[in-house]
Design a protein around this motif. Structure first.
Motif, PDB file in Angstrom:
ATOM      1  N   LYS A   1      -8.968  44.100   9.095  1.00 23.13           N
ATOM      2  CA  LYS A   1      -9.546  42.827   9.532  1.00 23.13           C
ATOM      3  C   LYS A   1      -9.331  41.753   8.469  1.00 23.13           C
ATOM      4  O   LYS A   1      -8.949  40.617   8.776  1.00 23.13           O
ATOM      5  CB  LYS A   1     -11.032  42.977   9.838  1.00 23.13           C
ATOM      6  CG  LYS A   1     -11.305  43.714  11.123  1.00 23.13           C
ATOM      7  CD  LYS A   1     -12.794  43.849  11.378  1.00 23.13           C
ATOM      8  CE  LYS A   1     -13.052  44.638  12.644  1.00 23.13           C
ATOM      9  NZ  LYS A   1     -14.480  44.857  12.893  1.00 23.13           N
ATOM     10  N   ASP A   2      -9.595  42.104   7.205  1.00 24.27           N
ATOM     11  CA  ASP A   2      -9.382  41.152   6.112  1.00 24.27           C
ATOM     12  C   ASP A   2      -7.921  40.728   6.048  1.00 24.27           C
ATOM     13  O   ASP A   2      -7.620  39.549   5.852  1.00 24.27           O
ATOM     14  CB  ASP A   2      -9.796  41.753   4.767  1.00 24.27           C
ATOM     15  CG  ASP A   2     -11.299  41.873   4.604  1.00 24.27           C
ATOM     16  OD1 ASP A   2     -12.033  41.269   5.422  1.00 24.27           O
ATOM     17  OD2 ASP A   2     -11.734  42.569   3.663  1.00 24.27           O
ATOM     18  N   ASN A   3      -7.004  41.679   6.219  1.00 26.97           N
ATOM     19  CA  ASN A   3      -5.584  41.381   6.181  1.00 26.97           C
ATOM     20  C   ASN A   3      -5.196  40.419   7.311  1.00 26.97           C
ATOM     21  O   ASN A   3      -4.469  39.449   7.086  1.00 26.97           O
ATOM     22  CB  ASN A   3      -4.765  42.671   6.270  1.00 26.97           C
ATOM     23  CG  ASN A   3      -3.300  42.453   6.024  1.00 26.97           C
ATOM     24  OD1 ASN A   3      -2.912  41.568   5.275  1.00 26.97           O
ATOM     25  ND2 ASN A   3      -2.473  43.268   6.659  1.00 26.97           N
ATOM     26  N   CYS A   4      -5.698  40.676   8.510  1.00 31.01           N
ATOM     27  CA  CYS A   4      -5.417  39.779   9.642  1.00 31.01           C
ATOM     28  C   CYS A   4      -5.969  38.379   9.381  1.00 31.01           C
ATOM     29  O   CYS A   4      -5.297  37.379   9.657  1.00 31.01           O
ATOM     30  CB  CYS A   4      -6.004  40.351  10.928  1.00 31.01           C
ATOM     31  SG  CYS A   4      -5.095  41.758  11.570  1.00 31.01           S
ATOM     32  N   ASP A   5      -7.193  38.325   8.847  1.00 29.58           N
ATOM     33  CA  ASP A   5      -7.792  37.028   8.526  1.00 29.58           C
ATOM     34  C   ASP A   5      -6.969  36.281   7.478  1.00 29.58           C
ATOM     35  O   ASP A   5      -6.718  35.074   7.612  1.00 29.58           O
ATOM     36  CB  ASP A   5      -9.227  37.195   8.020  1.00 29.58           C
ATOM     37  CG  ASP A   5     -10.187  37.635   9.113  1.00 29.58           C
ATOM     38  OD1 ASP A   5      -9.828  37.542  10.307  1.00 29.58           O
ATOM     39  OD2 ASP A   5     -11.296  38.095   8.762  1.00 29.58           O
ATOM     40  N   LEU A   6      -6.543  36.982   6.449  1.00 28.91           N
ATOM     41  CA  LEU A   6      -5.746  36.350   5.396  1.00 28.91           C
ATOM     42  C   LEU A   6      -4.393  35.876   5.925  1.00 28.91           C
ATOM     43  O   LEU A   6      -3.932  34.790   5.577  1.00 28.91           O
ATOM     44  CB  LEU A   6      -5.550  37.305   4.220  1.00 28.91           C
ATOM     45  CG  LEU A   6      -6.784  37.558   3.367  1.00 28.91           C
ATOM     46  CD1 LEU A   6      -6.519  38.675   2.362  1.00 28.91           C
ATOM     47  CD2 LEU A   6      -7.216  36.284   2.655  1.00 28.91           C
ATOM     48  N   LYS A   7      -3.770  36.685   6.763  1.00 26.53           N
ATOM     49  CA  LYS A   7      -2.491  36.275   7.355  1.00 26.53           C
ATOM     50  C   LYS A   7      -2.659  35.008   8.181  1.00 26.53           C
ATOM     51  O   LYS A   7      -1.836  34.098   8.113  1.00 26.53           O
ATOM     52  CB  LYS A   7      -1.929  37.393   8.241  1.00 26.53           C
ATOM     53  CG  LYS A   7      -1.251  38.488   7.477  1.00 26.53           C
ATOM     54  CD  LYS A   7      -0.674  39.523   8.437  1.00 26.53           C
ATOM     55  CE  LYS A   7       0.013  40.638   7.696  1.00 26.53           C
ATOM     56  NZ  LYS A   7       0.564  41.656   8.612  1.00 26.53           N
ATOM     57  N   GLU A   8      -3.719  34.947   8.945  1.00 27.91           N
ATOM     58  CA  GLU A   8      -3.954  33.754   9.765  1.00 27.91           C
ATOM     59  C   GLU A   8      -4.259  32.544   8.895  1.00 27.91           C
ATOM     60  O   GLU A   8      -3.810  31.437   9.189  1.00 27.91           O
ATOM     61  CB  GLU A   8      -5.091  34.003  10.766  1.00 27.91           C
ATOM     62  CG  GLU A   8      -5.274  32.894  11.762  1.00 27.91           C
ATOM     63  CD  GLU A   8      -4.026  32.556  12.569  1.00 27.91           C
ATOM     64  OE1 GLU A   8      -3.852  31.353  12.880  1.00 27.91           O
ATOM     65  OE2 GLU A   8      -3.220  33.454  12.879  1.00 27.91           O
ATOM     66  N   ARG A   9      -4.991  32.732   7.802  1.00 28.28           N
ATOM     67  CA  ARG A   9      -5.266  31.616   6.886  1.00 28.28           C
ATOM     68  C   ARG A   9      -3.981  31.115   6.235  1.00 28.28           C
ATOM     69  O   ARG A   9      -3.772  29.899   6.108  1.00 28.28           O
ATOM     70  CB  ARG A   9      -6.275  32.038   5.822  1.00 28.28           C
ATOM     71  CG  ARG A   9      -7.687  32.150   6.384  1.00 28.28           C
ATOM     72  CD  ARG A   9      -8.684  32.668   5.396  1.00 28.28           C
ATOM     73  NE  ARG A   9      -8.770  31.857   4.205  1.00 28.28           N
ATOM     74  CZ  ARG A   9      -9.397  32.225   3.093  1.00 28.28           C
ATOM     75  NH1 ARG A   9     -10.017  33.386   3.052  1.00 28.28           N
ATOM     76  NH2 ARG A   9      -9.430  31.434   2.052  1.00 28.28           N
ATOM     77  N   VAL A  10      -3.106  32.045   5.844  1.00 27.33           N
ATOM     78  CA  VAL A  10      -1.816  31.651   5.257  1.00 27.33           C
ATOM     79  C   VAL A  10      -0.989  30.898   6.293  1.00 27.33           C
ATOM     80  O   VAL A  10      -0.358  29.877   5.991  1.00 27.33           O
ATOM     81  CB  VAL A  10      -1.057  32.886   4.713  1.00 27.33           C
ATOM     82  CG1 VAL A  10       0.386  32.557   4.405  1.00 27.33           C
ATOM     83  CG2 VAL A  10      -1.755  33.429   3.477  1.00 27.33           C
ATOM     84  N   ARG A  11      -0.997  31.392   7.529  1.00 30.24           N
ATOM     85  CA  ARG A  11      -0.244  30.745   8.602  1.00 30.24           C
ATOM     86  C   ARG A  11      -0.770  29.333   8.846  1.00 30.24           C
ATOM     87  O   ARG A  11       0.009  28.398   9.043  1.00 30.24           O
ATOM     88  CB  ARG A  11      -0.373  31.600   9.859  1.00 30.24           C
ATOM     89  CG  ARG A  11       0.633  31.309  10.924  1.00 30.24           C
ATOM     90  CD  ARG A  11       0.554  32.382  11.991  1.00 30.24           C
ATOM     91  NE  ARG A  11       1.332  32.025  13.147  1.00 30.24           N
ATOM     92  CZ  ARG A  11       1.360  32.734  14.250  1.00 30.24           C
ATOM     93  NH1 ARG A  11       0.658  33.841  14.347  1.00 30.24           N
ATOM     94  NH2 ARG A  11       2.080  32.354  15.270  1.00 30.24           N
ATOM     95  N   GLU A  12      -2.083  29.173   8.829  1.00 25.70           N
ATOM     96  CA  GLU A  12      -2.676  27.842   8.993  1.00 25.70           C
ATOM     97  C   GLU A  12      -2.282  26.913   7.844  1.00 25.70           C
ATOM     98  O   GLU A  12      -2.022  25.734   8.050  1.00 25.70           O
ATOM     99  CB  GLU A  12      -4.199  27.935   9.112  1.00 25.70           C
ATOM    100  CG  GLU A  12      -4.692  28.363  10.449  1.00 25.70           C
ATOM    101  CD  GLU A  12      -4.328  27.396  11.556  1.00 25.70           C
ATOM    102  OE1 GLU A  12      -4.344  26.165  11.352  1.00 25.70           O
ATOM    103  OE2 GLU A  12      -3.995  27.889  12.655  1.00 25.70           O
ATOM    104  N   GLN A  13      -2.271  27.456   6.621  1.00 26.13           N
ATOM    105  CA  GLN A  13      -1.847  26.660   5.470  1.00 26.13           C
ATOM    106  C   GLN A  13      -0.382  26.233   5.604  1.00 26.13           C
ATOM    107  O   GLN A  13      -0.023  25.093   5.280  1.00 26.13           O
ATOM    108  CB  GLN A  13      -2.042  27.440   4.159  1.00 26.13           C
ATOM    109  CG  GLN A  13      -3.478  27.582   3.739  1.00 26.13           C
ATOM    110  CD  GLN A  13      -4.084  26.245   3.376  1.00 26.13           C
ATOM    111  OE1 GLN A  13      -3.463  25.417   2.725  1.00 26.13           O
ATOM    112  NE2 GLN A  13      -5.302  26.020   3.823  1.00 26.13           N
TER     113      GLN A  13
END
Length: 186
Positions: free
Chosen positions: A35-47
């Protein structure tokens, strides 16, 4: 003999129960990490999406040896939006070509603007610009790799909807057809 077997079985049972507990704990920890990995990937994608909102990609500019691509792009942008000519030098921060030089193929040009409103204004001007048609250049928005893949997957639906006379467009990472949001499956 039976007492020692009972003791061994009891020891093994306790070990198996301990192993089961550890496995369960590891599964729980693994799920949290996923879950943390998915959240981080989405945050990077948003950035990446946010950063790319400041950029435009230009296709079709002839590549020359020892070119000053920044000056060439500023001249092109000044032709497209002459009313913005005075601030173009300050509004264009970085200009470079993508990838390695290839024979008989022009690489795309990336333009990073210092002001997003200037980039947005240029983007609007390029839609109906005769200069773009005569120069043979096309402007495109920058998208992260994942969004490009999503766009490729969703584009047939957008194209089909447009042919049917519906309002259809792509806005990262979804497509919208007559106000209904469509996501990439899987």
């Amino acid at each position: 003999m039976i007492a020692s077997l009972t003791k061994a079985i009891q020891f093994n049972t306790e070990e198996v129960n301990e192993c089961k507990k550890r496995v369960k704990d590891l599964e729980t920890q693994n799920e949290h990490l996923r879950k943390d990995n998915c959240d981080l990937k989405e945050r990077v994608r948003e950035q990446e999406r946010y950063r790319m909102r400041w950029c435009l990609r230009i296709k079709g500019i002839e590549e020359e040896k020892d070119e000053d691509i920044r000056s060439h792009v500023i001249q092109l942008l000044s032709k497209i939006a002459p009313e913005m000519n005075a601030k173009m030098d300050e509004a264009v921060d970085i200009v470079h070509r993508l990838g390695s030089r290839m024979d008989n193929k022009n690489r795309n040009v990336i333009v990073l603007f210092t002001q997003r409103r200037v980039k947005d204004e240029i983007w609007r001007h390029t839609k109906a610009s005769l200069i773009c048609k005569t120069e043979g250049v096309r402007f495109a928005k920058m998208l992260p790799r994942e969004d490009l893949e999503d766009r490729r997957k969703l584009w047939p639906q957008i194209d089909q909807a447009r042919r049917a006379g519906k309002l259809a467009f792509f806005r990262c990472p979804y497509c919208f057809i007559d106000g209904r949001r469509i996501e990439v499956d899987g």
